[in-house]
Design a protein around this motif. Structure first.
Motif: not given
Length: 294
Positions: A225-231, A233-245
């Motif tokens: 989901l993080a890369p899809l959400l990044h497409n 929102i287009e914010k790089d911090w979104v790609l770090g969201l998997p840390v909550i898993a």
């Protein structure tokens, strides 16, 4: 009718009793054997990947691909690259090993309800907080044992393998030692995670299913989901969201530098895992104190 006899065991006595309960089951040594198999499999896979990182088959590539792979191989052979490779080899087997730790922690508490021994346990030792803390400690000790099994195997194989690849061995560098120690912490944390989950759900099968879903499915979903959400929102911090898993948090926690591109630093993974353990452990103690044990 005679009232149940209660006792005031010392904390060490309570921990010893909980360790004995685990030792009298087949689960811990079955997981121990599985830990050996998983570590050897993961170590073999990591060695294969490392070999192609250090010595890519350049003669089978186009000129453009060859230049890129040469640059990547040079980075892998740098000090920072070899430290990361060494840390990865020294923590081989952790991903599935932590799942074993989670399940063991869950079984420590759900076995009591499944076999209906929880009532006897809490009547004999009515200080429920002391009992559940003893379970945390006992489960953590077996989690540490799983870590020790994996670490000994990795410690024997890693320097031999790296020497055979003709590269420097960085076992004594602090980032590598730190990764190994944080891996120990991760094993202990995941047993407490599983035990806390077991106190919330109580059902043995239900706890194991939820634990596996939390561990594996949340990790996979968030990394998709993080890369899809990044497409969007287009914010790089979104790609770090998997840390909550939690599984991803554990990986980030033990990996020197960045576990993947745009991954948060190690301390972020550590804080996420501490948060999960504190919440689940605290809820486990609270619910055990308040619930009817019959």
């Amino acid at each position: 009718m005679t009232a149940p006899t209660t006792s005031r065991r010392s904390p060490l006595g309570l921990v010893s009793a909980e360790v004995l309960k685990i030792r009298t089951t087949n689960v811990w040594w079955l997981f121990g054997i599985s830990m050996v198999a998983v570590t050897l499999l993961a170590l073999g896979l990591n060695m294969l990947i490392t070999h192609y990182q250090l010595s890519p088959p350049l003669d089978q590539m186009s000129e453009e691909s060859r230049m890129q792979m040469e640059a990547e191989a040079a980075a892998a052979r740098s000090t920072a690259g070899l430290i990361k490779i060494t840390a990865n080899l020294m923590t081989s087997g952790q991903y599935l090993g932590l799942l074993f730790a989670l399940i063991l922690g869950a079984l420590v508490v759900t076995n009591e309800y499944f076999h209906q021994t929880a009532t006897a346990t809490f009547l004999t030792t009515p200080h429920r907080t002391a009992v559940i803390v003893a379970k945390f400690v006992a489960a953590g000790l077996f989690g540490a044992l799983f870590w020790l099994v994996a670490t000994v195997i990795n410690l024997v194989v890693t320097p031999i393998y790296l020497s055979s690849e003709g590269v420097a061995v960085h076992l004594t560098d602090w980032p590598v030692i730190q990764s190994v120690l944080l891996s120990l912490l991760a094993f202990v944390m995941w047993t407490i995670f599983g035990l806390g989950l077991g106190t919330l759900i109580r059902s043995q099968i239900g706890t194991i299913i939820v634990g596996i879903v939390v561990y594996l499915v949340s990790d996979i979903l968030l990394n998709i989901l993080a890369p899809l959400l990044h497409n969007w929102i287009e914010k790089d911090w979104v790609l770090g969201l998997p840390v909550i898993a939690p599984a991803t948090a554990s990986t980030i926690m033990i990996t020197p530098g960045r576990a993947f591109e745009h991954a948060p630093p190690q301390w972020a993974g550590l804080l996420v895992m501490i948060g999960y353990v504190v919440i689940l452990g605290g809820l486990g103690i609270l619910l055990t104190r308040r619930r009817d044990i019959s």
